[in-house]
Write a protein that holds these residues in place. Sequence first.
Motif, short mmCIF file in Angstrom:
data_model
loop_
_atom_site.label_atom_id
_atom_site.label_comp_id
_atom_site.label_asym_id
_atom_site.label_seq_id
_atom_site.Cartn_x
_atom_site.Cartn_y
_atom_site.Cartn_z
N THR A 3 96.11 38.31 25.79
CA THR A 3 96.80 37.34 24.93
C THR A 3 98.27 37.26 25.36
OG1 THR A 3 97.32 39.04 23.31
CG2 THR A 3 95.28 37.79 22.98
N THR A 4 98.87 36.12 25.06
CA THR A 4 100.28 35.95 25.40
C THR A 4 101.06 35.68 24.13
OG1 THR A 4 99.96 33.59 25.79
CG2 THR A 4 99.80 35.02 27.71
N THR A 5 102.28 36.11 24.13
CA THR A 5 103.15 35.87 22.98
C THR A 5 103.68 34.44 23.04
OG1 THR A 5 105.16 36.54 24.13
CG2 THR A 5 103.90 38.29 23.04
N GLN A 8 106.23 34.09 25.74
CA GLN A 8 105.63 33.99 27.06
C GLN A 8 105.06 32.59 27.30
OE1 GLN A 8 102.93 37.31 26.52
NE2 GLN A 8 104.06 38.58 28.00
N GLN A 9 104.47 32.01 26.27
CA GLN A 9 103.92 30.66 26.39
C GLN A 9 105.05 29.65 26.64
OE1 GLN A 9 101.72 30.18 22.76
NE2 GLN A 9 99.95 31.31 23.51
N ARG A 10 106.18 29.81 25.93
CA ARG A 10 107.32 28.91 26.15
C ARG A 10 107.87 29.07 27.56
NH1 ARG A 10 108.48 30.53 20.91
NH2 ARG A 10 110.02 32.02 21.64
N ALA A 11 107.96 30.30 28.03
CA ALA A 11 108.48 30.55 29.38
C ALA A 11 107.56 29.92 30.43
CB ALA A 11 108.62 32.05 29.63
N ARG A 12 106.26 30.03 30.22
CA ARG A 12 105.31 29.42 31.17
C ARG A 12 105.42 27.90 31.15
NH1 ARG A 12 99.64 30.03 33.59
NH2 ARG A 12 99.23 27.83 33.85
N ALA A 13 105.53 27.33 29.95
CA ALA A 13 105.66 25.87 29.83
C ALA A 13 106.93 25.40 30.53
CB ALA A 13 105.66 25.45 28.37
N LYS A 14 108.00 26.16 30.37
CA LYS A 14 109.26 25.80 31.02
C LYS A 14 109.10 25.85 32.54
CE LYS A 14 114.14 26.91 31.17
NZ LYS A 14 115.22 27.75 30.69
N ALA A 15 108.43 26.85 33.02
CA ALA A 15 108.20 26.97 34.46
C ALA A 15 107.30 25.85 34.97
CB ALA A 15 107.60 28.33 34.79
#
Length: 146
Positions: A3-5, A8-15
Amino acid sequence: MATTTAAQQRARAKADYDAYLAACPSRELLDRISDKWATLILCALGGGPHRPGVDGSGQPRPMRYSELSRRLAGVSQKMLTQTLRSLERDGLLTRTVTPTVPVTVTYELTDLGLSLHQAVRAIKTWAEAHMDDVLANRARYDDRPA
């Protein structure tokens, strides 16, 4: 499955931001900042050359609505208000209301707006410097045989 926090989901979306993708939210931002009125507001609030009334330093400073309206020849009251609200919503400028008689409202670039100002000012300067070339190219293009 791990699972991701939320962070972490926001950081991935930004990337994953890629303006070439249809669903990328950066497209809406590009649309907003490439608007002529947004560009001219950012340039006016950011200071620089061709800025009457500045003490000569060319530094960013707050401007009143009426001053912006005079500076941006041809902008309607509705368009100026809509554009200022959009830029405020995006965090590019702040709106300050001072309780005087009558009420004084000023607009000023935020740090985020100042960082964008550098880029849009360069585009504005390029357009002014190359307008004769563009007009000549348009005339050549329009005059060529069909």
